[in-house]
Design an enzyme around this catalytic site. Structure first.
Site, PDB file in Angstrom:
ATOM      1  CG  ASN A  95     -21.612  32.386 -13.747  1.00 57.16           C
ATOM      2  OD1 ASN A  95     -21.605  32.268 -14.965  1.00 57.16           O
ATOM      3  ND2 ASN A  95     -21.606  33.578 -13.171  1.00 57.16           N
ATOM      4  NE  ARG A 148     -18.387  41.750 -22.651  1.00 58.33           N
ATOM      5  CZ  ARG A 148     -18.874  41.623 -23.881  1.00 58.33           C
ATOM      6  NH1 ARG A 148     -18.396  42.375 -24.856  1.00 58.33           N
ATOM      7  NH2 ARG A 148     -19.812  40.733 -24.154  1.00 58.33           N
ATOM      8  CG  ASN A 175     -19.445  35.736 -24.502  1.00 63.47           C
ATOM      9  OD1 ASN A 175     -18.951  34.748 -25.042  1.00 63.47           O
ATOM     10  ND2 ASN A 175     -19.856  35.698 -23.247  1.00 63.47           N
ATOM     11  CB  CYS A 177     -24.499  33.786 -19.974  1.00 62.16           C
ATOM     12  SG  CYS A 177     -24.134  33.163 -18.318  1.00 62.16           S
ATOM     13  N   GLY A 178     -22.893  30.806 -21.026  1.00 66.93           N
ATOM     14  CA  GLY A 178     -23.021  29.354 -21.045  1.00 66.93           C
ATOM     15  C   GLY A 178     -23.701  28.797 -19.811  1.00 66.93           C
ATOM     16  CG  ASN A 179     -21.783  28.697 -16.066  1.00 65.63           C
ATOM     17  OD1 ASN A 179     -21.626  27.487 -16.194  1.00 65.63           O
ATOM     18  ND2 ASN A 179     -20.771  29.520 -15.839  1.00 65.63           N
ATOM     19  CG  ASN A 200     -22.653  41.437 -17.646  1.00 69.03           C
ATOM     20  OD1 ASN A 200     -22.630  40.215 -17.581  1.00 69.03           O
ATOM     21  ND2 ASN A 200     -22.384  42.096 -18.763  1.00 69.03           N
ATOM     22  CB  CYS A 225     -16.969  32.147 -17.457  1.00 65.17           C
ATOM     23  SG  CYS A 225     -17.378  32.958 -19.016  1.00 65.17           S
ATOM     24  N   GLY A 226     -19.213  29.624 -18.585  1.00 64.59           N
ATOM     25  CA  GLY A 226     -19.380  28.547 -19.558  1.00 64.59           C
ATOM     26  C   GLY A 226     -18.785  28.867 -20.913  1.00 64.59           C
TER      27      GLY A 226
END
Length: 284
Positions: free
Chosen positions: A14, A218, A166, A76-78, A67, A226-227
């Site tokens: 990612n 999204r 999110n 955003c976890g990553n 995005n 996606c973390g």
């Protein structure tokens, strides 16, 4: 401004273009446009979006995520793991445990350092939000969406909704290789029941501590990882009685593995890698 320095980083594939706003200060009115440009694999660098590492009056650093369609995300976890790696290695912080500000609030990151380099990061993602009003969903209210059947056109799916800062909707599937991401992902993302859009996850259960996972994000579409989605998948597994609180759950994403633990104190811990790909100068 005709150019700026960037660092491309990824967490399990990612990938984002990271810009140090302590030094570069990209203009606010052009951020969405620049994010679209740099994300293009044809005329830009190629990424899932752009992340700004900014000064903060609440924490050592602040993360802003855009995005690849130019929209600004909340979490955003990553991205958080990569921001933590960047902040430590570029001496924006001195401690191995520190706060990062996001549009969803403050999160705590802890980096594992070897020979001055960060390879693994654990992030306290906070408590999941489960009510329809918190997600949000159109009908609002304080009810939860757990194992609820929903119709999308002629297709019916049973899903669980979780916000990790999110919105996510998690659907169980028998075979992860059959996940209908390209056909249903964009339809569900923009379904009117989710007024702010939603991240779409399909999850195959291997056992109570192991899940296979695919995602339609999204604003970005299909991504390698996606973390926050992996966190949502683990939380959904617990809510549906498959997994347990306070145990490590390994989530197998297309780009690799994350370890998620929904602690008894309500907080969700995410542990995984963060890697630097390259650095350079982008010409506008």
């Amino acid at each position: 401004m005709n150019s700026f320095r960037f660092t491309k980083m990824h967490g399990l594939g990612n990938s984002y273009i990271y810009v140090n706003q302590f030094e570069e200060q990209l203009p606010e009115e052009k951020l969405s446009e620049i994010a679209i440009q740099v994300s293009s694999v044809y005329t830009g660098i190629g990424s899932d979006g752009m992340i700004l590492i900014c000064p903060s009056d609440q924490a050592p650093v602040k993360m802003r995520i855009f995005n690849n369609d130019g929209s600004e995300g909340k979490n955003c976890g990553n991205g958080l793991r990569c921001v933590a790696k960047y902040a430590y290695e570029h001496k924006l912080v001195e401690e191995t445990s520190f706060l990062i500000e996001t549009l969803s609030g403050l999160v705590k990151a802890e980096v594992q350092v070897e020979n001055g380099k960060v390879n693994v990061v654990t992030v306290d993602m906070g408590e999941p939000r489960l009510t329809k009003s918190e997600l949000p969903m159109l009908d609002g209210g304080e009810e939860h969406t757990i194992n609820e059947t929903m119709a999308f056109g002629e297709v019916e799916l049973t899903g669980t909704a979780v916000s990790m800062g999110n919105p996510h909707i998690v659907f169980p599937i028998a075979d992860i290789e059959q996940a209908p991401l390209t056909t249903l992902g964009p339809v569900i993302e923009k379904d009117p029941r989710f007024p702010e859009g939603i991240n779409v996850e399909f999850v195959e259960t291997v056992n109570e501590q192991e899940l296979h996972f695919r995602v339609w994000e999204r604003g970005s579409g299909i991504t390698q990882a996606c973390g926050t989605g992996a966190c949502a998948a683990a939380v959904a597994s617990v809510l549906n009685g498959v997994s347990k609180r306070n145990q490590d759950i390994t989530v197998h994403l297309a780009g690799g593995d994350l370890v998620i633990n929904w602690k008894d104190n309500g907080h969700v811990m995410m542990t995984g890698p963060a890697e630097t790909v390259c650095e350079g100068v982008y010409f506008l």
